[in-house]
Enzyme design. Structure first.
Site, short mmCIF file in Angstrom:
data_model
loop_
_atom_site.label_atom_id
_atom_site.label_comp_id
_atom_site.label_asym_id
_atom_site.label_seq_id
_atom_site.Cartn_x
_atom_site.Cartn_y
_atom_site.Cartn_z
N PHE A 76 44.18 161.51 81.06
CA PHE A 76 44.77 160.17 81.07
C PHE A 76 46.27 160.19 80.86
CE2 PHE A 76 40.43 159.44 79.53
CZ PHE A 76 40.04 158.39 80.33
N ASN A 95 57.18 163.30 83.58
CA ASN A 95 56.01 163.17 82.72
C ASN A 95 54.70 163.26 83.52
OD1 ASN A 95 55.40 162.25 79.77
ND2 ASN A 95 53.94 161.21 81.09
N TYR A 144 56.20 154.66 89.90
CA TYR A 144 54.94 154.92 89.21
C TYR A 144 53.84 155.28 90.22
CZ TYR A 144 50.47 154.02 87.00
OH TYR A 144 49.18 154.14 86.59
N LYS A 148 51.85 159.00 90.86
CA LYS A 148 50.40 159.20 90.83
C LYS A 148 49.89 159.75 92.16
CE LYS A 148 48.99 158.08 86.72
NZ LYS A 148 47.94 158.75 85.95
N1 UFG Z 1 52.82 138.98 84.81
C1 UFG Z 1 53.44 137.77 84.54
N2 UFG Z 1 54.01 137.62 83.32
C2 UFG Z 1 53.99 138.59 82.34
C3 UFG Z 1 53.34 139.81 82.64
C4 UFG Z 1 52.78 139.98 83.89
O1 UFG Z 1 53.50 136.88 85.37
O2 UFG Z 1 54.55 138.36 81.26
C5 UFG Z 1 52.19 139.18 86.12
C6 UFG Z 1 52.77 140.35 86.90
O3 UFG Z 1 53.90 139.94 87.63
C7 UFG Z 1 51.58 140.75 87.77
C8 UFG Z 1 50.36 140.40 86.92
O4 UFG Z 1 50.84 139.50 85.93
O5 UFG Z 1 51.56 139.96 88.92
C9 UFG Z 1 49.76 141.60 86.25
O6 UFG Z 1 50.80 142.31 85.59
P1 UFG Z 1 50.52 143.50 84.57
O7 UFG Z 1 51.85 143.92 84.04
O8 UFG Z 1 49.47 143.10 83.60
O9 UFG Z 1 49.87 144.63 85.47
P2 UFG Z 1 50.41 145.31 86.82
O10 UFG Z 1 49.62 144.74 87.95
O11 UFG Z 1 51.88 145.25 86.95
O12 UFG Z 1 50.09 146.84 86.59
C10 UFG Z 1 48.87 147.29 86.06
C11 UFG Z 1 49.11 148.61 85.36
C12 UFG Z 1 49.50 149.66 86.36
C13 UFG Z 1 48.53 149.69 87.52
C14 UFG Z 1 48.35 148.33 88.11
C15 UFG Z 1 47.29 148.34 89.16
O13 UFG Z 1 50.14 148.48 84.37
O14 UFG Z 1 49.48 150.91 85.69
O15 UFG Z 1 47.96 147.43 87.10
O16 UFG Z 1 47.19 147.07 89.77
F1 UFG Z 1 49.00 150.49 88.49
#
Ligand code: UFG
Length: 333
Positions: A76, A95, A144, A148
């Site tokens: 992980f 990393n 990122y 991967k």
């Molecule tokens: N979002 C907001 N406000 C916030 C945080 C997030 O609107 O304060 C939105 C983001 O823009 C995005 C959605 O919520 O549209 C989900 O965001 P997250 O940060 O929770 O998750 P991500 O989709 O960016 O990324 C996560 C993991 C990654 C992985 C990805 C796969 O962090 O490692 O899901 O979809 F690759």
């Protein structure tokens, strides 16, 4: 089976360790504790052995694999934030890619041929065809996702060259917490949507910022496929049991259902009974509009079925964790 788990003190790592222990494996944790929590690993394994070390330390990896008679590895340990990767791309390469190369080298040295690895939907970039199947060509749009995909390429080479068996599990959005509230999500700083929404409900933040409401989606906010962390853990166990030396498995892990940012906020209001104010902000760089999994391959190949990934189950378990641990894991434990 003796299983080394890298990133064992992290969010998905600790939930998986707990399931591995419950299924009779002897788990040895390996974590540099840059993101992880000792308490998470201790709770997951009832005080199992944790080696504090870095992936870059090939020698320590080799010594640990040999001393503990490790038979398989679940990997992980990685940096996993899209936004951070755009700011510090080199950190992600070093990393995630070089760290995995070091692990692959150690496995080869020790003759270990079974490796289950965290991968991500971010390798697909912003695909036009939804739901996303494994046939979708990799086209990452952030460092990122690129890191991967680079790791998967290294694994493919090691599979052909050395007969390494690997399962790259491409997670969609991991979410939720253990049903007994003992394990959950604790990142610092927290950037993920669901924990932030729940921190607003707890009164730790004033409001949630919605990053963009002008995406080509039904309500204009980004759509994601949220999958419960215990369903992900279950897939690791199934992949580990299935995997043979020389075998190559690359499979999506998502619920198959899309949920928008606004839908998450609305559902969290119902689960928590709090108002959860929100404000629209500008788009976050690197965010694709819509990511939903086609999970048919995981269902057929791994005999995996998401059991806990309804929005209710995800938000109820996450809310329980956040209420019991408003400051995250205790650092003294
Ligand atoms: N979002 C907001 N406000 C916030 C945080 C997030 O609107 O304060 C939105 C983001 O823009 C995005 C959605 O919520 O549209 C989900 O965001 P997250 O940060 O929770 O998750 P991500 O989709 O960016 O990324 C996560 C993991 C990654 C992985 C990805 C796969 O962090 O490692 O899901 O979809 F690759």
């Amino acid at each position: 089976m003796n299983v080394l788990v890298t990133g064992a003190a992290g969010y998905i790592g600790s939930h998986t360790c707990r399931l591995l222990v419950q299924s009779g494996c002897r788990v040895i944790g390996y974590d540099n504790l840059s993101q992880g929590h000792c308490a998470a690993f201790e709770r997951a394994t009832n005080g199992g052995r944790l080696v504090v070390g870095d992936l870059a330390d090939t020698d320590l990896l080799q010594r640990t694999l040999t001393a503990e008679a490790v038979e398989a590895v679940v990997h992980f340990a990685a940096l996993a934030l899209v936004g951070e990767s755009i700011e510090y791309p080199q950190r992600y390469h070093q990393n995630n890619v070089e760290g995995s190369a070091s692990l692959i080298q150690a496995l080869h040295h020790c003759g270990i041929k079974r490796l289950v690895v965290s991968s991500t939907t971010a390798i697909y970039g912003a695909p036009e065809i939804i739901p996303i199947s494994e046939e979708t060509p990799p086209a990452p749009i952030n460092p990122y996702g690129q890191s991967k995909w680079d790791v998967e390429c290294l694994l493919q080479e090691a599979c052909q060259r050395d007969g390494l068996g690997f399962a790259a599990l491409r997670y969609f959005n991991a979410a939720g917490a253990a049903s007994d509230g003992l394990l959950g999500e604790d990142h610092s700083p927290e950037t993920h949507l669901i924990p932030i929404v729940l921190q607003v409900a707890l009164g730790q933040r004033d409001r949630i910022q919605i990053f963009g409401d002008d995406y080509p989606t039904p309500d204009g906010t980004c759509v994601r496929d949220y999958v419960h962390v215990n369903d992900l853990a279950d897939a690791h166990l199934k992949a580990l049991n299935l995997l043979q030396p020389g075998q190559k498995i690359q499979v999506n892990l998502g619920s198959g259902t899309g949920t928008s940012v606004l839908e998450i906020v609305e559902h969290a209001r119902r689960v928590t009974g709090h108002e959860i104010p929100c404000a629209v902000a500008s788009r976050r760089p690197g965010d694709p509009p819509c990511l939903i999994a086609d999970n048919a391959l995981a269902r057929s190949m791994l005999k995996w079925k998401p059991q806990h990934s309804s929005l209710d189950s995800i938000l109820t378990s996450a809310w329980r964790w956040h209420q019991r641990h408003p400051q995250g894991y205790p650092s003294s434990e």
